[in-house]
Design a protein around this motif. Structure first.
Motif, PDB file in Angstrom:
ATOM      1  N   LEU A  19       1.001  -1.169  -0.155  1.00 16.78           N
ATOM      2  CA  LEU A  19       0.011   0.000  -0.031  1.00 16.78           C
ATOM      3  C   LEU A  19       0.911   1.266  -0.049  1.00 16.78           C
ATOM      4  O   LEU A  19       0.605   2.170  -0.728  1.00 16.78           O
ATOM      5  N   ARG A  20       2.025   1.166   0.941  1.00 16.46           N
ATOM      6  CA  ARG A  20       2.856   2.489   0.844  1.00 16.46           C
ATOM      7  C   ARG A  20       3.344   2.736  -0.403  1.00 16.46           C
ATOM      8  O   ARG A  20       3.456   3.859  -0.960  1.00 16.46           O
ATOM      9  N   VAL A  46       8.519  -4.439  -3.973  1.00 15.26           N
ATOM     10  CA  VAL A  46       8.046  -4.757  -2.590  1.00 15.26           C
ATOM     11  C   VAL A  46       8.889  -5.846  -1.888  1.00 15.26           C
ATOM     12  O   VAL A  46       9.532  -5.336  -0.853  1.00 15.26           O
ATOM     13  N   ALA A  47       9.487  -6.793  -2.595  1.00 11.72           N
ATOM     14  CA  ALA A  47      10.378  -7.875  -1.988  1.00 11.72           C
ATOM     15  C   ALA A  47      11.622  -7.204  -1.584  1.00 11.72           C
ATOM     16  O   ALA A  47      12.071  -7.447  -0.279  1.00 11.72           O
ATOM     17  N   ARG A  48      12.324  -6.171  -2.464  1.00 10.72           N
ATOM     18  CA  ARG A  48      13.302  -5.506  -1.977  1.00 10.72           C
ATOM     19  C   ARG A  48      13.224  -4.536  -1.015  1.00 10.72           C
ATOM     20  O   ARG A  48      14.124  -4.308  -0.074  1.00 10.72           O
ATOM     21  N   ARG A  73      -4.823 -11.372  -2.199  1.00  8.91           N
ATOM     22  CA  ARG A  73      -5.726 -11.116  -1.227  1.00  8.91           C
ATOM     23  C   ARG A  73      -6.203  -9.739  -1.315  1.00  8.91           C
ATOM     24  O   ARG A  73      -7.381  -9.610  -1.247  1.00  8.91           O
ATOM     25  N   MET A  74      -5.302  -8.861  -1.683  1.00 13.15           N
ATOM     26  CA  MET A  74      -5.381  -7.524  -1.546  1.00 13.15           C
ATOM     27  C   MET A  74      -6.315  -7.013  -2.666  1.00 13.15           C
ATOM     28  O   MET A  74      -7.222  -5.971  -2.564  1.00 13.15           O
ATOM     29  N   THR A  75      -6.041  -7.845  -3.875  1.00 16.54           N
ATOM     30  CA  THR A  75      -6.866  -7.520  -5.219  1.00 16.54           C
ATOM     31  C   THR A  75      -8.251  -7.824  -4.792  1.00 16.54           C
ATOM     32  O   THR A  75      -9.398  -7.140  -5.147  1.00 16.54           O
ATOM     33  N   LYS A  76      -8.414  -8.802  -4.091  1.00 20.56           N
ATOM     34  CA  LYS A  76      -9.906  -9.441  -3.916  1.00 20.56           C
ATOM     35  C   LYS A  76     -10.491  -8.592  -2.979  1.00 20.56           C
ATOM     36  O   LYS A  76     -11.785  -8.416  -2.994  1.00 20.56           O
ATOM     37  N   ALA A  77      -9.894  -7.835  -2.156  1.00 19.41           N
ATOM     38  CA  ALA A  77     -10.344  -6.901  -1.123  1.00 19.41           C
ATOM     39  C   ALA A  77     -10.668  -5.734  -1.635  1.00 19.41           C
ATOM     40  O   ALA A  77     -11.219  -4.605  -0.910  1.00 19.41           O
ATOM     41  N   ARG A  91       2.133  -6.105 -12.348  1.00 19.85           N
ATOM     42  CA  ARG A  91       2.514  -4.926 -11.801  1.00 19.85           C
ATOM     43  C   ARG A  91       1.345  -4.607 -10.656  1.00 19.85           C
ATOM     44  O   ARG A  91       0.064  -5.334 -11.169  1.00 19.85           O
ATOM     45  N   LEU A  92       1.671  -3.803  -9.780  1.00 26.65           N
ATOM     46  CA  LEU A  92       0.555  -3.388  -8.723  1.00 26.65           C
ATOM     47  C   LEU A  92       0.200  -2.062  -8.851  1.00 26.65           C
ATOM     48  O   LEU A  92       1.361  -1.234  -9.033  1.00 26.65           O
ATOM     49  N   GLY A  93      -1.030  -1.880  -8.964  1.00 27.33           N
ATOM     50  CA  GLY A  93      -1.426  -0.305  -8.762  1.00 27.33           C
ATOM     51  C   GLY A  93      -2.399  -0.138  -7.988  1.00 27.33           C
ATOM     52  O   GLY A  93      -3.156  -0.999  -7.422  1.00 27.33           O
ATOM     53  N   ALA A  94      -2.825   1.284  -8.167  1.00 24.35           N
ATOM     54  CA  ALA A  94      -4.134   1.806  -7.325  1.00 24.35           C
ATOM     55  C   ALA A  94      -5.081   1.178  -8.068  1.00 24.35           C
ATOM     56  O   ALA A  94      -5.520   0.838  -9.116  1.00 24.35           O
TER      57      ALA A  94
END
Length: 89
Positions: free
Chosen positions: A6-7, A23-25, A48-52, A75-78
């Motif tokens: 999230l950050r 994120v891992a780094r 899990r966060m995408t489902k939420a 990739r992860l986005g808003a």
């Protein structure tokens, strides 16, 4: 791990995304032997966060249809990231 995702997503400019390895780094440091084992846990948390409805998992700039069943680089986005915005990476 979810807080880190999230950050990092929140710190990006609108329409920009985060690579899961970032994120891992962030969690384990720059050495591959430290962050590489975190890639699967990052993916599980991202699903899990995408489902939420907290983040979006994007492939080729578009949100994945099924977060439980996607392959390849992502990739992860808003959540509000659109395919046009995500292509700007």
């Amino acid at each position: 791990m979810a807080e880190t995702i999230l950050r990092l997503v929140a710190a990006r400019e609108t329409g920009k995304t985060v690579c899961p390895s970032e994120v891992a780094r962030d969690l384990a440091g720059p050495q591959p032997e430290a962050w590489s084992p975190l890639m699967q846990p990052v993916r599980r948390v991202a699903v899990r966060m995408t489902k939420a409805g907290e983040v979006a998992i994007l492939r080729k700039g578009k949100p994945v249809e099924d977060p439980d069943d996607f392959r390849g680089i992502y990739r992860l986005g808003a959540v509000s990231a659109t395919s046009d915005d995500a292509d700007a990476d």
